[in-house]
Design a protein around this motif. Sequence first.
Motif, PDB file in Angstrom:
ATOM      1  N   LYS A 297       0.853  -1.202   0.000  1.00 11.68           N
ATOM      2  CA  LYS A 297       0.000   0.000   0.000  1.00 11.68           C
ATOM      3  C   LYS A 297       0.881   1.242   0.000  1.00 11.68           C
ATOM      4  CE  LYS A 297      -4.440  -1.092   0.456  1.00 11.68           C
ATOM      5  NZ  LYS A 297      -5.494  -0.538  -0.393  1.00 11.68           N
TER       6      LYS A 297
ATOM      7  N   PRO B  95       5.252   4.146  10.624  1.00  7.81           N
ATOM      8  CA  PRO B  95       6.062   5.070  11.430  1.00  7.81           C
ATOM      9  C   PRO B  95       7.542   4.693  11.470  1.00  7.81           C
ATOM     10  CG  PRO B  95       4.242   4.168  12.739  1.00  7.81           C
ATOM     11  CD  PRO B  95       4.091   3.628  11.346  1.00  7.81           C
ATOM     12  N   LEU B  96       7.859   3.395  11.414  1.00 12.50           N
ATOM     13  CA  LEU B  96       9.260   2.982  11.506  1.00 12.50           C
ATOM     14  C   LEU B  96      10.034   3.366  10.239  1.00 12.50           C
ATOM     15  CD1 LEU B  96       8.768  -0.489  13.216  1.00 12.50           C
ATOM     16  CD2 LEU B  96       9.926   1.481  14.215  1.00 12.50           C
TER      17      LEU B  96
ATOM     18  N   ILE C 227       4.315   7.174   5.909  1.00 11.11           N
ATOM     19  CA  ILE C 227       3.691   7.454   7.207  1.00 11.11           C
ATOM     20  C   ILE C 227       2.173   7.519   7.077  1.00 11.11           C
ATOM     21  CG2 ILE C 227       3.363   9.304   8.926  1.00 11.11           C
ATOM     22  CD1 ILE C 227       6.439   9.834   8.651  1.00 11.11           C
ATOM     23  N   SER C 228       1.705   8.139   5.997  1.00 12.11           N
ATOM     24  CA  SER C 228       0.252   8.350   5.905  1.00 12.11           C
ATOM     25  C   SER C 228      -0.495   7.190   5.252  1.00 12.11           C
ATOM     26  CB  SER C 228      -0.040   9.652   5.155  1.00 12.11           C
ATOM     27  OG  SER C 228       0.508   9.604   3.865  1.00 12.11           O
ATOM     28  N   THR C 229       0.206   6.223   4.660  1.00 13.85           N
ATOM     29  CA  THR C 229      -0.539   5.178   3.938  1.00 13.85           C
ATOM     30  C   THR C 229      -0.307   3.737   4.410  1.00 13.85           C
ATOM     31  OG1 THR C 229       1.189   5.048   2.240  1.00 13.85           O
ATOM     32  CG2 THR C 229      -0.666   6.502   1.788  1.00 13.85           C
ATOM     33  N   VAL C 230       0.785   3.472   5.119  1.00 14.66           N
ATOM     34  CA  VAL C 230       1.105   2.075   5.443  1.00 14.66           C
ATOM     35  C   VAL C 230       0.100   1.452   6.416  1.00 14.66           C
ATOM     36  CG1 VAL C 230       2.776   0.558   6.589  1.00 14.66           C
ATOM     37  CG2 VAL C 230       3.548   2.148   4.845  1.00 14.66           C
ATOM     38  N   GLY C 231      -0.157   2.126   7.538  1.00 13.05           N
ATOM     39  CA  GLY C 231      -1.171   1.618   8.474  1.00 13.05           C
ATOM     40  C   GLY C 231      -0.616   0.805   9.629  1.00 13.05           C
ATOM     41  N   GLY C 232       0.355  -0.051   9.403  1.00 17.68           N
ATOM     42  CA  GLY C 232       0.941  -0.855  10.482  1.00 17.68           C
ATOM     43  C   GLY C 232       2.158  -0.185  11.075  1.00 17.68           C
ATOM     44  N   ALA C 233       2.850  -0.919  11.957  1.00 15.08           N
ATOM     45  CA  ALA C 233       4.019  -0.354  12.641  1.00 15.08           C
ATOM     46  C   ALA C 233       5.124   0.030  11.659  1.00 15.08           C
ATOM     47  CB  ALA C 233       4.556  -1.365  13.645  1.00 15.08           C
TER      48      ALA C 233
ATOM     49  N   MET D  33       6.810  10.854   4.201  1.00 13.70           N
ATOM     50  CA  MET D  33       5.455  11.303   4.537  1.00 13.70           C
ATOM     51  C   MET D  33       4.409  10.402   3.883  1.00 13.70           C
ATOM     52  SD  MET D  33       6.110  13.524   6.699  1.00 13.70           S
ATOM     53  CE  MET D  33       4.445  14.095   7.095  1.00 13.70           C
TER      54      MET D  33
ATOM     55  N   THR E 224       9.977   7.174   9.692  1.00 15.98           N
ATOM     56  CA  THR E 224      10.956   7.895  10.509  1.00 15.98           C
ATOM     57  C   THR E 224      12.363   7.721   9.929  1.00 15.98           C
ATOM     58  OG1 THR E 224       9.588   7.589  12.467  1.00 15.98           O
ATOM     59  CG2 THR E 224      11.899   8.136  12.847  1.00 15.98           C
TER      60      THR E 224
END
Lengths: 131, 210
Positions: free
Chosen positions: B43, B81-82, B72-78, B69, B85
């Motif tokens: 995704k 953010p990992l 961050i906004s489309t993956v959904g799982g941990a 970005m 970042t």
Amino acid sequence: MIGLVIVSHSNKIAEGIVDLCYEMAGKDLNIIPAGGTSDGRIGTDPILIKDSIEKAYDGDGVAILADIGSSIMSSELAMEMLEDDIKKKTCILDTPIVEGSIAVSVQASISKDMEDIKRAAEEARTTRKIS
Amino acid sequence: MCNSNILIKIIENMGKNIIENKDYLTELDRVIGDADHGINMSKGFSAVDAKLDEMNGKDWGSILKTVAMTLISTVGGASGPLYGTAFLRASTVVDGKMEIDKEDIINMFEQAVEGIKMRGKSDKGDKTILDALIPAFEALKLAYEEGKDTKTAFKMAEEAALEGVEYTKNIIAKKGRASYLGERSIGHQDPGATSTYIMIKSINEVLEQN
């Protein structure tokens, strides 16, 4: 009023908790659901969480209640993206999402002090249901 | 030394390989996690793919920030953010640069490692992304210190990442849903370390063609 943001992997859980809190603590609460991904999957979305914090913020502060796993990571990332003045008045509460949200929403309806909010969250974490 | 066009090719190839391995990553995650890693990463990278055109002609920092970005906004799982970042932190050390050198590459990698450590409150040995990423970074740094060129350095990084993936089969998961399994997580390879390996391999494939 301290604003609340409910972060869950499930949009239905987040919205359900908001409904429950309105019922328990009154309709004038500042409480925003931030559940699921933008395309309706189970998951969390840091951008949605950030926008929800900004929506919930009226100057007094925002408390985030999150469910499990990546909801905490996504909330932390969302906080880092905030403007400094909002960021320093925002915190994530370490408490069960349903029980904590109810306790905290009742507290938010009577207190603007974040310390009271944190205390309510902490109590909800340790309160037994069957004594 | 490396212009930002090559970065766009790398990002495109990462997306291609992640999407091709969607079912494989999901299957790895089904055994010890919540069976969404391949789906989530696909995704994310499909959304990144849709932004490749607007990355054209941009500097390294801007491209990496767009990737960050978007994930961050489309993956959904941990992994959102990992990896988000990691890309975001990497973008800060090459802000405004159209060309980068070895030192920039080391700095970007180091930021990616530190970003994931900080976000996941994790380190090597926890059966995560870091078990592939940290050995890869160390191999890359060592190769540069020994005077190797970028192609060779990344080849060594890829080998180290693959060894890291293999190593995750022998250890107990300490993070995420897999940590609930305790010792039962032994014997299974970590999906996050695997997607990291795929991404590093994707860098190599592009370097070899150029």
